[in-house]
Design an enzyme around this catalytic site. Structure first.
Site, mmCIF file in Angstrom:
data_model
loop_
_atom_site.group_PDB
_atom_site.id
_atom_site.type_symbol
_atom_site.label_atom_id
_atom_site.label_comp_id
_atom_site.label_asym_id
_atom_site.label_seq_id
_atom_site.Cartn_x
_atom_site.Cartn_y
_atom_site.Cartn_z
ATOM 1 N N GLY A 5 8.147 -5.239 5.841
ATOM 2 C CA GLY A 5 9.223 -5.352 6.817
ATOM 3 C C GLY A 5 9.163 -4.231 7.834
ATOM 4 O O GLY A 5 8.278 -3.368 7.784
ATOM 5 N N VAL A 55 2.131 -9.311 8.901
ATOM 6 C CA VAL A 55 2.980 -10.448 8.528
ATOM 7 C C VAL A 55 3.865 -10.945 9.668
ATOM 8 O O VAL A 55 4.486 -12.006 9.547
ATOM 9 C CB VAL A 55 3.861 -10.126 7.298
ATOM 10 N N GLY A 103 8.838 5.420 4.697
ATOM 11 C CA GLY A 103 9.731 4.937 5.743
ATOM 12 C C GLY A 103 11.023 5.731 5.865
ATOM 13 O O GLY A 103 11.706 5.670 6.883
ATOM 14 N N ILE A 154 15.905 4.928 -0.632
ATOM 15 C CA ILE A 154 14.810 5.109 -1.585
ATOM 16 C C ILE A 154 13.794 6.067 -0.979
ATOM 17 O O ILE A 154 13.499 6.000 0.216
ATOM 18 C CB ILE A 154 14.130 3.759 -1.916
ATOM 19 N N ARG A 155 13.236 6.916 -1.797
ATOM 20 C CA ARG A 155 12.267 7.901 -1.315
ATOM 21 C C ARG A 155 10.926 7.220 -1.032
ATOM 22 O O ARG A 155 10.113 7.016 -1.926
ATOM 23 C CB ARG A 155 12.083 9.012 -2.352
ATOM 24 N N THR A 170 0.799 -1.232 0.000
ATOM 25 C CA THR A 170 0.000 0.000 0.000
ATOM 26 C C THR A 170 0.828 1.276 0.000
ATOM 27 O O THR A 170 0.269 2.366 -0.098
ATOM 28 C CB THR A 170 -0.946 0.035 1.217
ATOM 29 N N LYS A 171 2.147 1.152 0.115
ATOM 30 C CA LYS A 171 2.968 2.365 0.103
ATOM 31 C C LYS A 171 4.400 2.027 -0.291
ATOM 32 O O LYS A 171 4.813 0.864 -0.281
ATOM 33 C CB LYS A 171 2.951 3.048 1.466
ATOM 34 N N GLY A 172 5.138 3.048 -0.644
ATOM 35 C CA GLY A 172 6.551 2.898 -0.922
ATOM 36 C C GLY A 172 6.883 1.912 -2.021
ATOM 37 O O GLY A 172 6.231 1.868 -3.072
ATOM 38 N N TYR A 212 18.565 -4.781 12.005
ATOM 39 C CA TYR A 212 17.939 -4.697 10.679
ATOM 40 C C TYR A 212 18.863 -5.303 9.626
ATOM 41 O O TYR A 212 18.441 -6.137 8.812
ATOM 42 C CB TYR A 212 17.639 -3.236 10.360
#
Length: 257
Positions: A98, A69, A198, A194-195, A20-22, A161
């Site tokens: 994630g 998830v 998050g 990446i834009r 749903t995003k990014g 991470y």
């Protein structure tokens, strides 16, 4: 196979987690653009409803459901729903969803560790297990994990991470070897900065952004579509001999130290 068919996803089915995003949102739209039917999920019901409505208005073949998830029970329910929608056959699994926590090593808690392992590693591993019968039944399966260039270079605050993403890269290689017999390929994409929502706080902090951009040979951060285009390619017949690879989409960040 004709050139047109080699560069098409027409008639394929796909599950994209966190769509749903990014990066996930961009991948959903990229796959649909090449002819795939897509199922996606989000733990945010409002975001999911908004996206599904927008895609319906655009006549995109996308369905979805709410799923956290990090929950084993919810992952099992998701797999059942996907199997029902696609009649037990799945061509593409994109493990995109994630989580991220940025702290110095001595600042992490046991809860932080458990959360990041659950959402970044355990979820991907388990979804691969759940999807395996559907991927095998489709005849040609492709799994793409969204990893991170942080698994290849040391960045302060990213210890757990980065460790989960390093594990994802090794999982990619094991899956590629074990499931090749079922005609299932597995690859990872390792994005740099990446834009996306998050990374908004990072982008707003001009000093932090300038420091990162100074390490990128291309001199800018990336866009979600630049990751999505590779994800789509890796799922196409054109990529039929590519498996077990970790490909960085980082403007050269990892080769610049």
């Amino acid at each position: 196979m004709s050139l047109e068919k080699r560069w098409s996803l027409e008639g394929t089915t796909a599950l994209v987690t966190g769509g749903t995003k990014g990066i996930g949102h961009a991948i959903v739209e990229e796959l649909v653009g090449f002819g795939a039917r897509v199922y996606t999920c989000s733990r945010n019901e409002a975001e999911l409803r908004k996206c599904l409505q927008e895609w319906e208005n655009l006549k995109y073949d996308v369905t979805g459901s709410v799923c956290d998830v990090s929950s084993r029970t919810e992952r099992e329910k998701l797999a059942e729903e996907v199997s029902s929608v696609f009649n037990g056959k799945l061509n593409i699994l994109i493990n995109n969803a994630g989580g991220y926590v940025n702290k110095p090593i001595d600042g992490f808690t046991a809860e932080d560790f458990s959360f990041l392992v659950a959402v970044n590693l355990e979820s991907a591993f388990h979804l691969c297990q759940l999807a395996h019968p559907m991927l095998k039944a489709s005849g040609t399966g492709s799994i793409v994990h969204i990893s991170s260039c942080c698994a290849q270079i040391a960045i302060p605050g990213h210890s757990i991470y980065s460790s989960t993403k390093g594990a994802i890269n090794q999982l990619t290689r094991n899956l590629a070897c074990e499931w090749a017999k079922d005609n299932i390929r597995t690859n990872s994409i390792a994005p740099g900065a990446i834009r996306t929502p998050g990374t908004e706080s990072f982008v707003i902090d001009k000093d932090a952004l300038d420091r990162e951009v100074s390490r990128v040979p291309f001199g800018r951060i990336g866009e979600p579509e630049e990751v999505a285009s590779l994800a789509a390619f890796l799922c196409m017949p054109s990529a039929s001999y590519i498996t077990g690879q970790v490909i960085c989409v980082d403007g050269g960040r990892t080769i610049n130290g």
